[in-house]
Each structure stands twice: as C-alpha cells, then as structure tokens.
Design a protein around this motif. Structure first.
Motif, PDB file in Angstrom:
ATOM      1  N   ASN A 152     -18.947   2.750 -19.020  1.00 24.59           N
ATOM      2  CA  ASN A 152     -19.021   1.663 -19.988  1.00 24.59           C
ATOM      3  C   ASN A 152     -18.134   0.746 -19.894  1.00 24.59           C
ATOM      4  O   ASN A 152     -18.140  -0.582 -20.006  1.00 24.59           O
ATOM      5  CB  ASN A 152     -18.942   2.521 -21.341  1.00 24.59           C
ATOM      6  CG  ASN A 152     -18.738   1.687 -22.580  1.00 24.59           C
ATOM      7  OD1 ASN A 152     -18.633   0.500 -22.685  1.00 24.59           O
ATOM      8  ND2 ASN A 152     -19.360   2.216 -23.729  1.00 24.59           N
ATOM      9  N   LEU A 153     -16.634   1.218 -19.623  1.00 24.20           N
ATOM     10  CA  LEU A 153     -15.512   0.377 -19.463  1.00 24.20           C
ATOM     11  C   LEU A 153     -15.756  -0.506 -18.298  1.00 24.20           C
ATOM     12  O   LEU A 153     -15.445  -1.788 -18.695  1.00 24.20           O
ATOM     13  CB  LEU A 153     -14.257   1.216 -19.224  1.00 24.20           C
ATOM     14  CG  LEU A 153     -13.895   1.968 -20.808  1.00 24.20           C
ATOM     15  CD1 LEU A 153     -12.666   2.966 -20.256  1.00 24.20           C
ATOM     16  CD2 LEU A 153     -13.309   1.050 -21.550  1.00 24.20           C
TER      17      LEU A 153
ATOM     18  N   VAL B 177     -18.138  -1.763 -16.576  1.00 22.99           N
ATOM     19  CA  VAL B 177     -19.422  -2.727 -16.565  1.00 22.99           C
ATOM     20  C   VAL B 177     -19.118  -3.715 -17.778  1.00 22.99           C
ATOM     21  O   VAL B 177     -19.173  -4.760 -17.608  1.00 22.99           O
ATOM     22  CB  VAL B 177     -20.629  -2.028 -16.834  1.00 22.99           C
ATOM     23  CG1 VAL B 177     -21.648  -3.098 -17.239  1.00 22.99           C
ATOM     24  CG2 VAL B 177     -21.251  -1.302 -15.855  1.00 22.99           C
ATOM     25  N   SER B 178     -18.516  -3.200 -19.213  1.00 23.53           N
ATOM     26  CA  SER B 178     -18.062  -4.016 -20.258  1.00 23.53           C
ATOM     27  C   SER B 178     -17.060  -5.223 -19.842  1.00 23.53           C
ATOM     28  O   SER B 178     -17.098  -6.264 -20.062  1.00 23.53           O
ATOM     29  CB  SER B 178     -17.941  -3.294 -21.266  1.00 23.53           C
ATOM     30  OG  SER B 178     -18.961  -2.441 -21.626  1.00 23.53           O
ATOM     31  N   PHE B 179     -16.009  -4.621 -19.183  1.00 24.71           N
ATOM     32  CA  PHE B 179     -14.993  -5.493 -18.810  1.00 24.71           C
ATOM     33  C   PHE B 179     -15.368  -6.290 -17.894  1.00 24.71           C
ATOM     34  O   PHE B 179     -15.108  -7.518 -17.807  1.00 24.71           O
ATOM     35  CB  PHE B 179     -13.604  -4.699 -18.465  1.00 24.71           C
ATOM     36  CG  PHE B 179     -13.000  -4.111 -19.650  1.00 24.71           C
ATOM     37  CD1 PHE B 179     -12.579  -4.748 -20.812  1.00 24.71           C
ATOM     38  CD2 PHE B 179     -12.321  -2.797 -19.392  1.00 24.71           C
ATOM     39  CE1 PHE B 179     -11.883  -4.354 -21.937  1.00 24.71           C
ATOM     40  CE2 PHE B 179     -11.866  -2.262 -20.517  1.00 24.71           C
ATOM     41  CZ  PHE B 179     -11.502  -2.935 -21.857  1.00 24.71           C
TER      42      PHE B 179
ATOM     43  N   GLN C 250     -18.389  -7.606 -17.291  1.00 21.44           N
ATOM     44  CA  GLN C 250     -19.261  -8.678 -18.217  1.00 21.44           C
ATOM     45  C   GLN C 250     -18.326  -9.481 -19.051  1.00 21.44           C
ATOM     46  O   GLN C 250     -18.656 -10.844 -18.884  1.00 21.44           O
ATOM     47  CB  GLN C 250     -20.147  -7.904 -18.952  1.00 21.44           C
ATOM     48  CG  GLN C 250     -21.186  -7.319 -18.247  1.00 21.44           C
ATOM     49  CD  GLN C 250     -22.223  -6.455 -19.126  1.00 21.44           C
ATOM     50  OE1 GLN C 250     -21.880  -5.994 -20.417  1.00 21.44           O
ATOM     51  NE2 GLN C 250     -23.378  -6.083 -18.649  1.00 21.44           N
ATOM     52  N   ILE C 251     -17.317  -9.069 -19.821  1.00 30.15           N
ATOM     53  CA  ILE C 251     -16.399 -10.100 -20.359  1.00 30.15           C
ATOM     54  C   ILE C 251     -15.614 -10.934 -19.526  1.00 30.15           C
ATOM     55  O   ILE C 251     -15.580 -12.145 -19.821  1.00 30.15           O
ATOM     56  CB  ILE C 251     -15.710  -9.045 -21.379  1.00 30.15           C
ATOM     57  CG1 ILE C 251     -16.233  -8.450 -22.508  1.00 30.15           C
ATOM     58  CG2 ILE C 251     -14.335  -9.808 -21.747  1.00 30.15           C
ATOM     59  CD1 ILE C 251     -15.548  -7.278 -23.348  1.00 30.15           C
TER      60      ILE C 251
ATOM     61  N   LEU D 284     -15.117   3.634 -29.707  1.00 30.49           N
ATOM     62  CA  LEU D 284     -14.821   3.779 -28.302  1.00 30.49           C
ATOM     63  C   LEU D 284     -13.799   4.217 -27.839  1.00 30.49           C
ATOM     64  O   LEU D 284     -13.515   5.306 -27.107  1.00 30.49           O
ATOM     65  CB  LEU D 284     -15.020   2.023 -28.016  1.00 30.49           C
ATOM     66  CG  LEU D 284     -14.472   1.956 -26.322  1.00 30.49           C
ATOM     67  CD1 LEU D 284     -15.778   2.521 -25.550  1.00 30.49           C
ATOM     68  CD2 LEU D 284     -14.462   0.545 -26.057  1.00 30.49           C
TER      69      LEU D 284
ATOM     70  N   TYR E 113     -15.712  -5.242 -29.212  1.00 29.34           N
ATOM     71  CA  TYR E 113     -15.989  -4.102 -28.030  1.00 29.34           C
ATOM     72  C   TYR E 113     -15.038  -3.061 -28.414  1.00 29.34           C
ATOM     73  O   TYR E 113     -15.427  -1.868 -28.459  1.00 29.34           O
ATOM     74  CB  TYR E 113     -15.828  -4.649 -26.540  1.00 29.34           C
ATOM     75  CG  TYR E 113     -16.002  -3.812 -25.662  1.00 29.34           C
ATOM     76  CD1 TYR E 113     -17.119  -2.913 -25.571  1.00 29.34           C
ATOM     77  CD2 TYR E 113     -15.065  -3.300 -24.676  1.00 29.34           C
ATOM     78  CE1 TYR E 113     -17.347  -1.916 -24.487  1.00 29.34           C
ATOM     79  CE2 TYR E 113     -14.967  -2.193 -23.881  1.00 29.34           C
ATOM     80  CZ  TYR E 113     -16.161  -1.552 -23.626  1.00 29.34           C
ATOM     81  OH  TYR E 113     -16.389  -0.498 -22.797  1.00 29.34           O
TER      82      TYR E 113
END
Length: 100
Positions: A23-24, A26-28, A30-31, A63, A58
C-alpha cells in the motif's frame, strides 16, 4: 557466501506486513508520479497545498493504525536488542526544523 539467517514467521503476519508495505510503496509512487512530474511544483503554493491535501487524505488514522499493527506483529520476531540496534540506524522523520 554464508547462508542467511532464517526465522519462522506466521503466514498471516507476513501478509499483514506485505499488504501495508505494498500500500505504502504503490501509493507514494503514485503521489510522486502526479506531483513530481509537475514543473516547479515546489515553487507553486497551489501545488504545495494540493500535495499536502493528498498526503493528509492518504495518511489517515486508519492507515497509521494498520502500519502500527503490522509493525507489532513483526516486532514479536525481532529480539529487543536487535530492534534497538536497528532503530538507531533508521532515518526517522525530523520534525525539529518545523516552525512553530
């Protein structure tokens, strides 16, 4: 090459830790892709506010709790002395430079 030290870890604990790390990561990513690709984003107050809002949306209490839960689950496998040694090497977020 010497064999690596191995320990037995519960499958559910590995999945919990992997899920939050996935999660971390991929999300970071993307950001970073969205805000890192914008020219002069660091100089644009509007873009800075948008990035701050994206991060705030986020990094929720849920989280943070999931991260802490995964850390606790894996922490049972790390001896206290080793955990203390590792924590001395981690580059934690430094809030000392923040203005009040």
């Amino acid at each position: 090459m010497a064999p690596k030290k191995a320990i037995e870890v519960a499958h559910d604990d590995v999945l919990a830790a992997w899920s939050i790390l996935e999660n971390l990561a991929v999300s970071f990513d993307q950001i970073g892709a969205v805000f890192g690709s914008l020219k002069h984003a660091a100089d644009d107050p509007k873009q800075q506010k948008a990035l701050q809002a994206a991060l705030a949306a986020y990094v929720t209490p849920t989280l943070v709790q999931e991260i802490n839960d995964a850390r606790t689950r894996l922490g049972q496998y790390v001896p206290d002395e080793e955990a203390e040694s590792l924590s001395e090497q981690i580059a934690y977020w430094d809030y000392a430079g923040l203005s009040e």
